[in-house]
Design an enzyme around this catalytic site. Structure first.
Site, PDB file in Angstrom:
ATOM      1  N   GLY A   1     -12.905 -33.809  57.291  1.00 45.06           N
ATOM      2  CA  GLY A   1     -13.331 -34.855  56.514  1.00 45.06           C
ATOM      3  C   GLY A   1     -11.972 -35.342  55.754  1.00 45.06           C
TER       4      GLY A   1
ATOM      5  N   ARG B   1      -8.817 -36.271  53.540  1.00 43.94           N
ATOM      6  CA  ARG B   1      -8.115 -35.380  52.752  1.00 43.94           C
ATOM      7  C   ARG B   1      -8.456 -33.793  53.028  1.00 43.94           C
ATOM      8  NH1 ARG B   1      -5.086 -38.981  52.778  1.00 43.94           N
ATOM      9  NH2 ARG B   1      -4.668 -40.277  51.088  1.00 43.94           N
TER      10      ARG B   1
ATOM     11  N   GLY C   1      -6.945 -31.858  55.240  1.00 42.92           N
ATOM     12  CA  GLY C   1      -5.668 -31.388  55.837  1.00 42.92           C
ATOM     13  C   GLY C   1      -5.605 -31.517  57.050  1.00 42.92           C
ATOM     14  N   LYS C   2      -6.384 -32.219  57.793  1.00 37.22           N
ATOM     15  CA  LYS C   2      -6.457 -32.254  59.391  1.00 37.22           C
ATOM     16  C   LYS C   2      -4.940 -32.943  59.845  1.00 37.22           C
ATOM     17  CE  LYS C   2      -9.008 -36.531  59.179  1.00 37.22           C
ATOM     18  NZ  LYS C   2      -9.203 -36.456  57.936  1.00 37.22           N
ATOM     19  N   SER C   3      -4.352 -33.964  59.070  1.00 33.87           N
ATOM     20  CA  SER C   3      -3.080 -34.572  59.643  1.00 33.87           C
ATOM     21  C   SER C   3      -1.931 -33.676  59.305  1.00 33.87           C
ATOM     22  CB  SER C   3      -2.952 -36.001  58.929  1.00 33.87           C
ATOM     23  OG  SER C   3      -4.052 -36.834  59.293  1.00 33.87           O
TER      24      SER C   3
ATOM     25  N   HIS D   1       2.388 -40.880  54.887  1.00 34.81           N
ATOM     26  CA  HIS D   1       2.252 -40.241  56.242  1.00 34.81           C
ATOM     27  C   HIS D   1       3.870 -40.307  56.862  1.00 34.81           C
ATOM     28  CE1 HIS D   1      -1.813 -39.183  57.572  1.00 34.81           C
ATOM     29  NE2 HIS D   1      -2.099 -39.780  56.441  1.00 34.81           N
TER      30      HIS D   1
ATOM     31  N   ARG E   1       5.874 -37.737  55.455  1.00 35.43           N
ATOM     32  CA  ARG E   1       5.907 -36.255  55.775  1.00 35.43           C
ATOM     33  C   ARG E   1       6.644 -36.188  57.202  1.00 35.43           C
ATOM     34  NH1 ARG E   1       0.000 -35.961  54.609  1.00 35.43           N
ATOM     35  NH2 ARG E   1      -0.120 -36.051  56.980  1.00 35.43           N
ATOM     36  N   ARG E   2       6.629 -37.095  58.105  1.00 34.80           N
ATOM     37  CA  ARG E   2       7.344 -36.693  59.303  1.00 34.80           C
ATOM     38  C   ARG E   2       8.542 -36.460  59.428  1.00 34.80           C
ATOM     39  NH1 ARG E   2       5.044 -42.005  61.295  1.00 34.80           N
ATOM     40  NH2 ARG E   2       3.253 -42.146  60.254  1.00 34.80           N
TER      41      ARG E   2
END
Length: 174
Positions: free
Chosen positions: A13, A15, A17-19, A53, A56-57
């Protein structure tokens, strides 16, 4: 295909934590990483999400922004010693649905047809949107339906399917 080839569908869903989980999987792969971003900064809030995003990378990841032609981009960049992280399929789906039926069907079919022959590790991130109430308008209902159908088709083609809830990954397949 080589011994390093693996396709994983990572669902959760908003937020959930999947990414972050997908990014950890890519980093731990030990492979060169290509990040395919499907989002477009259509407003300030989405621009802020994209910026988070990006921060974070790792700097050595190649980032490609491709909101539509996902199969073509995968064919051009998939390699045996490379991990490609696609984030996210529901944004890609949303982008396509606004362009009309022909483009939607063409791109969806191209992805499903191309996926089995791609070398390397592929991590597909997508939002599970079918667990809430039935949306009020036809386009939103179509989006929920098409996301569900896409996830089912991809789950059949992927060696691993992971569900992420509250940052906790649960392996459903593989």
């Amino acid at each position: 295909m080589t011994g390093n080839d693996m396709r994983e569908l990572i669902l959760g869903g908003a937020r959930s934590g999947k990414s972050g989980y997908a990014e950890q999987r890519a980093q731990k792969s030990g492979l060169e990483v290509v990040y395919i971003a499907t989002a477009e900064a259509c407003d300030q809030e989405m621009g802020a999400r994209i910026a988070l995003h990006r921060q974070r990378r790792p700097a050595d990841w190649l980032t490609l922004e491709e909101p539509l032609a996902l199969a073509d981009t995968l064919r051009a960049h998939a390699q045996a010693e490379r991990c490609i992280l696609i984030d996210c399929l529901t944004l890609w789906l949303s982008n396509l649905l606004t362009l009309g039926e022909d483009r939607f069907k063409c791109e969806r079919e191209a992805l499903l047809r191309t996926l089995p022959s791609l070398p390397g590790q592929l991590l597909f991130v997508s939002n599970e949107v079918g667990q809430g109430i039935v949306p009020m308008n036809a386009l939103a209902r179509r989006f929920v339906d098409e996301a569900g159908y896409l996830h089912q088709d991809l789950a059949q083609l992927c060696e691993r399917v992971t569900w992420v809830v509250a940052g906790l990954p649960q392996v459903l397949k593989g």
